[in-house]
Write an enzyme that holds these catalytic residues in place. Structure first.
Site, PDB file in Angstrom:
ATOM      1  N   ASP A  39       0.941  -1.288  -0.185  1.00 11.70           N
ATOM      2  CA  ASP A  39       0.097   0.183  -0.009  1.00 11.70           C
ATOM      3  C   ASP A  39       0.938   1.229   0.048  1.00 11.70           C
ATOM      4  O   ASP A  39       2.018   1.075   0.208  1.00 11.70           O
ATOM      5  CB  ASP A  39      -1.056  -0.011   1.152  1.00 11.70           C
ATOM      6  CG  ASP A  39      -0.409   0.406   2.428  1.00 11.70           C
ATOM      7  OD1 ASP A  39       0.758  -0.014   2.621  1.00 11.70           O
ATOM      8  OD2 ASP A  39      -1.065   0.715   3.420  1.00 11.70           O
ATOM      9  N   TYR A  68       3.059   4.587   0.686  1.00 11.62           N
ATOM     10  CA  TYR A  68       3.664   5.328   1.803  1.00 11.62           C
ATOM     11  C   TYR A  68       2.648   6.147   2.555  1.00 11.62           C
ATOM     12  O   TYR A  68       2.014   6.710   1.805  1.00 11.62           O
ATOM     13  CB  TYR A  68       4.853   6.119   1.543  1.00 11.62           C
ATOM     14  CG  TYR A  68       6.018   5.240   0.762  1.00 11.62           C
ATOM     15  CD1 TYR A  68       6.549   4.213   1.701  1.00 11.62           C
ATOM     16  CD2 TYR A  68       6.429   5.659  -0.582  1.00 11.62           C
ATOM     17  CE1 TYR A  68       7.622   3.491   1.044  1.00 11.62           C
ATOM     18  CE2 TYR A  68       7.572   4.885  -1.136  1.00 11.62           C
ATOM     19  CZ  TYR A  68       8.034   3.897  -0.346  1.00 11.62           C
ATOM     20  OH  TYR A  68       9.415   3.158  -0.672  1.00 11.62           O
ATOM     21  N   HIS A  90      11.037  -9.935   0.784  1.00 14.28           N
ATOM     22  CA  HIS A  90      10.609  -8.602   0.474  1.00 14.28           C
ATOM     23  C   HIS A  90      11.884  -7.673   0.840  1.00 14.28           C
ATOM     24  O   HIS A  90      12.567  -8.023   1.694  1.00 14.28           O
ATOM     25  CB  HIS A  90       9.582  -7.981   1.542  1.00 14.28           C
ATOM     26  CG  HIS A  90       8.891  -6.859   1.190  1.00 14.28           C
ATOM     27  ND1 HIS A  90       9.290  -5.739   1.650  1.00 14.28           N
ATOM     28  CD2 HIS A  90       7.734  -6.319   0.284  1.00 14.28           C
ATOM     29  CE1 HIS A  90       8.483  -4.521   0.938  1.00 14.28           C
ATOM     30  NE2 HIS A  90       7.693  -5.166   0.531  1.00 14.28           N
ATOM     31  N   PHE A 125       6.858   2.052  -4.187  1.00 21.65           N
ATOM     32  CA  PHE A 125       8.200   1.873  -3.703  1.00 21.65           C
ATOM     33  C   PHE A 125       8.747   3.352  -4.111  1.00 21.65           C
ATOM     34  O   PHE A 125       9.927   3.544  -3.471  1.00 21.65           O
ATOM     35  CB  PHE A 125       9.193   0.867  -4.157  1.00 21.65           C
ATOM     36  CG  PHE A 125       8.899  -0.631  -3.740  1.00 21.65           C
ATOM     37  CD1 PHE A 125       9.299  -0.818  -2.573  1.00 21.65           C
ATOM     38  CD2 PHE A 125       8.286  -1.511  -4.608  1.00 21.65           C
ATOM     39  CE1 PHE A 125       8.954  -2.111  -2.140  1.00 21.65           C
ATOM     40  CE2 PHE A 125       7.916  -2.676  -4.096  1.00 21.65           C
ATOM     41  CZ  PHE A 125       8.344  -3.032  -2.878  1.00 21.65           C
TER      42      PHE A 125
END
Length: 227
Positions: free
Chosen positions: A67, A69, A189, A80
């Site tokens: 989701d 920032y 991740h 990202f």
């Protein structure tokens, strides 16, 4: 809701039906109520920024995030990525470190990933909005159905693509992808919690090999310095 004009033109034919479904009307109402209460990121005009930056027929690689920032001025609709002038977040710093170790590219002075998006890297979050300061606050409200439809739309094109699924959350989307037609790059991740397993996983080399095998122009992963 039947107004597909909020979607970038190249995606309207494949996603327009989603906007007519009851869940999307409920989702829209929820997000509008949230915005009336306080800050929600990204701003309204950047919710579909990933689709805007990477047209449907130009997707070579799909990187799935979770989701947006949730800090002021960070998210702008690409997973990202942060706006120019915003400090590079830890997960992206780790992606850059792996890129440097793998490809020898210098670590840029910014976290603005638009150059990737413009070359056919769809930077898609599974959830497209978030309440300020509260990670995952819009999870389970309907965005996942919509972004599953995005993944399915890319997976159903005749032209193959590369799907990058980092972490367990992203890898739950595997059933949506025909792995005989597409290449899936899986790994830990890049967040600080799992970075030890992420480092050395060589995702860029895997993506580059797959993009070449699929007959597409290679991605230039270098991000220009903005300083």
């Amino acid at each position: 809701m039947t107004d597909t004009s909020m979607l970038p033109e190249s995606w309207r034919d494949v996603l327009g039906e989603e906007l007519r479904k009851p869940y999307f009307a409920q989702l829209t109402e929820f997000v509008e109520q949230e915005r009336a209460r306080g800050p929600v990121f990204p701003p309204k005009d950047e919710v579909f920024a990933a689709l805007d930056a990477t047209p449907y027929d130009k997707v070579k690689v799909l990187i799935l995030g979770q989701d947006p920032y949730h800090g002021e001025g960070q998210g702008h609709g690409l997973c990202f990525s942060v706006r120019p002038g915003v400090k590079t977040p830890p997960s992206l710093r780790n992606i850059y470190k792996e890129m440097q170790a793998e490809l020898g590219h210098p670590i840029p002075d910014n976290g603005y990933l638009m150059p990737w998006a413009e070359q056919g890297v769809l930077l898609l979050n599974a959830v497209l909005t978030v309440r300020s300061g509260e990670a995952n606050s819009h999870k389970g409200k309907g965005w996942e159905k919509f972004t599953d439809a995005v993944i399915t739309a890319v997976a159903s094109r005749p032209d193959p693509a590369v799907f990058v699924l980092w972490g367990n959350y992203a890898q739950k989307k595997l059933p949506l992808i025909d792995e005989e037609r597409h290449v899936v790059v899986k790994g830990a991740h890049p967040s600080p919690l799992s970075a030890k397993k992420f480092f050395g996983s060589r995702p860029f080399t895997q993506i580059d090999a797959a993009v070449a095998a699929q007959g597409h122009e290679p991605i230039d992963w270098r991000i220009p310095d903005l300083g």
